[in-house]
Design a protein around this motif. Structure first.
Motif, mmCIF file in Angstrom:
data_model
loop_
_atom_site.group_PDB
_atom_site.id
_atom_site.type_symbol
_atom_site.label_atom_id
_atom_site.label_comp_id
_atom_site.label_asym_id
_atom_site.label_seq_id
_atom_site.Cartn_x
_atom_site.Cartn_y
_atom_site.Cartn_z
ATOM 1 N N TYR A 47 1.217 -0.876 8.802
ATOM 2 C CA TYR A 47 0.135 -1.784 9.200
ATOM 3 C C TYR A 47 -0.592 -2.312 7.966
ATOM 4 N N LEU A 48 -0.771 -1.446 6.971
ATOM 5 C CA LEU A 48 -1.462 -1.863 5.742
ATOM 6 C C LEU A 48 -0.717 -2.988 5.051
ATOM 7 N N VAL A 49 0.609 -2.861 4.998
ATOM 8 C CA VAL A 49 1.407 -3.887 4.333
ATOM 9 C C VAL A 49 1.303 -5.204 5.100
ATOM 10 N N ARG A 50 1.275 -5.109 6.436
ATOM 11 C CA ARG A 50 1.162 -6.333 7.237
ATOM 12 C C ARG A 50 -0.201 -6.984 7.051
ATOM 13 N N VAL A 51 -1.240 -6.164 6.931
ATOM 14 C CA VAL A 51 -2.568 -6.728 6.699
ATOM 15 C C VAL A 51 -2.621 -7.413 5.328
ATOM 16 N N TYR A 52 -2.000 -6.778 4.334
ATOM 17 C CA TYR A 52 -1.951 -7.410 3.019
ATOM 18 C C TYR A 52 -1.197 -8.744 3.095
ATOM 19 N N ALA A 53 -0.107 -8.766 3.859
ATOM 20 C CA ALA A 53 0.650 -10.016 4.009
ATOM 21 C C ALA A 53 -0.231 -11.095 4.642
ATOM 22 N N TRP A 54 -1.046 -10.723 5.617
ATOM 23 C CA TRP A 54 -1.958 -11.706 6.216
ATOM 24 C C TRP A 54 -2.984 -12.193 5.203
#
Lengths: 282, 265
Positions: free
Chosen positions: A117-124
């Protein structure tokens, strides 16, 4: 059958692990957290006490209630948006896809739970930043760059990253479980597609739809990553306040007060949701 | 004609939903190979420098080792507890069974940040915080409900007369467990090991609170996110993704195979 009253060692061996482990490391920690909310912090050390100082401090702190309203509002908004946006897609997956295609779609929907989830938030962050991917993309169409980052909109996008796949998954499963003959019956009685959805499908799948919404609310209400890294933490949500007062403030008892308030809120909402789900049609 | 365009619109809508879900996943994968520190469109050049960066940082490697230890240990513990619970639910009726099952299924409904605070304060109280074992304990609590669900699903397909037959042939309950129940449940036990390992491998909130200096990979990602953000997050994320997805595919394949065998019988 005669031995039923006797203590059955075999049965106990299988019953015990859950009872022991989840009591010791789930029930007791939550109970202890409640007790700790009455403790005092003196010279940066927690001392056992039965004082209402933390409760008084938090309950009469205006900032806390503003955060409470903000957190509740954003979580409710996310729940409404995610449920409404997921429903048409779930409808198509449930009724217009073949069984094999639906299995693949469900498999795809499970993947996000196992990407960080952290990586996806960073991608956003990268996508939504002022000079980011979204702006560049809009630029190709001659539109102005936008910075969505550090706004409630970005927080909702983050919450949806967490909850939308789950909502879509649960809605699809509950719609797919509806007896197809119900729909045929509705059509035979002259019910149009649109009316069938509201008069037949939504009532029939009500429990599943409400459970999906409830999980969406729980996930959004408790998440501290999106409001912090996408929303810019102004105002902070309750979960950010817990993180801040635990991690930097050494104020564990005050964090415990917030946690207890959150749990009570969640219990009330879960209770309301279950009542709504199983209410008799009137 | 009209129904054709409606159909097209509906399919396009589903596509859009999936694009929303997969945008961040694909973006992080693409950016992990992109040279720019602050990625945007058009992309910079292809580069492996973020992968080189993570492999040259000893703390990332240490965290990887911690993550692997934690997910192995907690998956074994959670699967053991999950199996016992699933079997209890499958076989026995007893007083307070509803409460027992509620206890089994409740942990995922508590927000992780609250679990984290509760775990931290309790484990600190009994002198178990800030160690690798603290993370293992917490992840076992979080994983057990998933283990229980997966194994219970498999036991659903087991004919109750199977156990009875073994008893009638003179096998003890324990022997029946060893030679009938466990072999039958084996695909789901392995699936549960994979699933709970993946849950542990991705969990950051509780691990961050209770871990002290023993960071796991997600905790390292969280700390990079708090400090000097750069695309090495994407490189780490891609690795984590590959590991998790492998575990999940194994788990799904086993469960699917299990179901097919049952329906073939």
């Amino acid at each position: 059958m005669a031995s039923e009253r006797r203590i059955d060692l075999y049965a106990c061996c299988f019953r015990a692990p859950l009872l022991i482990w989840q009591s010791l490391f789930f029930v007791v920690p939550l109970g202890f957290m409640f007790i700790m909310s009455f403790w005092l912090v003196k010279n940066y050390r927690m001392t056992p006490a039965f004082a209402f100082d933390n409760w008084a401090k938090m309950l009469f702190w205006e900032v806390m209630w503003r955060s409470y309203g903000y957190t509740l509002g954003l979580a409710a908004l996310t729940t409404a948006v995610a449920s409404a946006l997921a429903f048409p897609a779930a409808y198509v997956l449930a009724f217009r896809f073949s069984d094999a295609a639906r299995r693949w779609a469900i498999f795809l929907l499970i993947i996000p739970f196992f990407t960080s989830y952290l990586v996806r938030v960073y991608a956003w962050q990268v996508v939504l930043a002022g000079n980011g991917v979204l702006s560049a993309f809009l630029g190709w169409f001659g539109m102005e760059p936008v910075s969505v980052l550090n706004s409630p909109v970005a927080t909702v996008v983050g919450y949806m990253t967490l909850s939308f796949p789950l909502v879509l998954l649960l809605q699809t499963i509950s719609l797919a479980a509806i007896d197809k003959s119900l729909i045929e019956a509705a059509h035979n009685l002259g019910c149009g597609n649109f009316r069938t959805v509201f008069a037949v499908l939504i009532p029939a799948a009500r429990v599943g739809l409400i459970v999906a919404a409830l999980f969406c609310f729980i996930l959004s209400f408790g998440d501290f990553v999106s409001p912090y890294y996408l929303g810019g933490s102004s105002p902070p949500t309750l979960s950010i306040m817990i993180v801040d007062s635990t991690k930097s403030g050494q104020q564990w008892p005050r964090a415990a007060v917030i946690a207890v308030i959150m749990i009570m809120t969640l219990i009330s909402i879960a209770f309301a949701a279950v009542t709504l789900a199983y209410r008799r049609r009137g | 004609m009209k129904s054709g365009s409606v159909k097209l619109a509906l399919y396009a809508y589903v596509l859009l939903a999936f694009i929303f879900i997969f945008t961040p996943i694909l973006a992080s994968f693409v950016f992990s190979f992109n040279s720019d520190r602050f990625p945007s469109l058009p992309l910079g050049s292809f580069s492996l420098k973020w992968y080189v960066t993570i492999f040259s940082r000893p703390e990332v490697m240490e965290a990887a080792v911690t993550s692997i230890i934690v997910s192995l240990a907690s998956s074994v513990l959670a699967t053991f507890i999950g199996f016992c619970t699933a079997y209890t639910d499958y076989r026995y009726q007893f007083m307070f069974k509803q409460a027992y099952l509620a206890l089994a299924m409740l942990p995922p409904t508590i927000p992780l940040v609250i679990m984290a605070l509760a775990m931290l304060s309790w484990l600190a109280q009994i002198g178990l915080s800030g160690q690798v074992i603290s993370i293992i304990i917490a992840h076992t609590v979080l994983g057990a409900p998933f283990a229980m669900a997966v194994i219970r699903l498999r036991l659903n397909d087991m004919d109750p007369s199977l156990e009875a037959a073994a008893w009638n042939l003179g096998a003890s309950e324990w022997r029946t467990m060893r030679e009938v129940v466990i072999p039958f449940a084996m695909p789901s036990i392995i699936a549960s090991l994979c699933l709970t390992a993946a849950v542990s491998f991705d969990e950051f909130a509780v691990a961050w609170f209770v871990s002290g200096l023993n960071k796991t990979i997600p905790v390292v990602i969280l700390e990079i996110l708090q400090g000097n953000v750069d695309p090495q997050i994407n490189a780490i994320g891609t690795f984590v993704f590959l590991i998790s997805i492998t575990l999940i595919i194994i788990a799904q394949a086993l469960m699917f195979k299990g179901r097919k065998e049952v329906s073939a019988e």
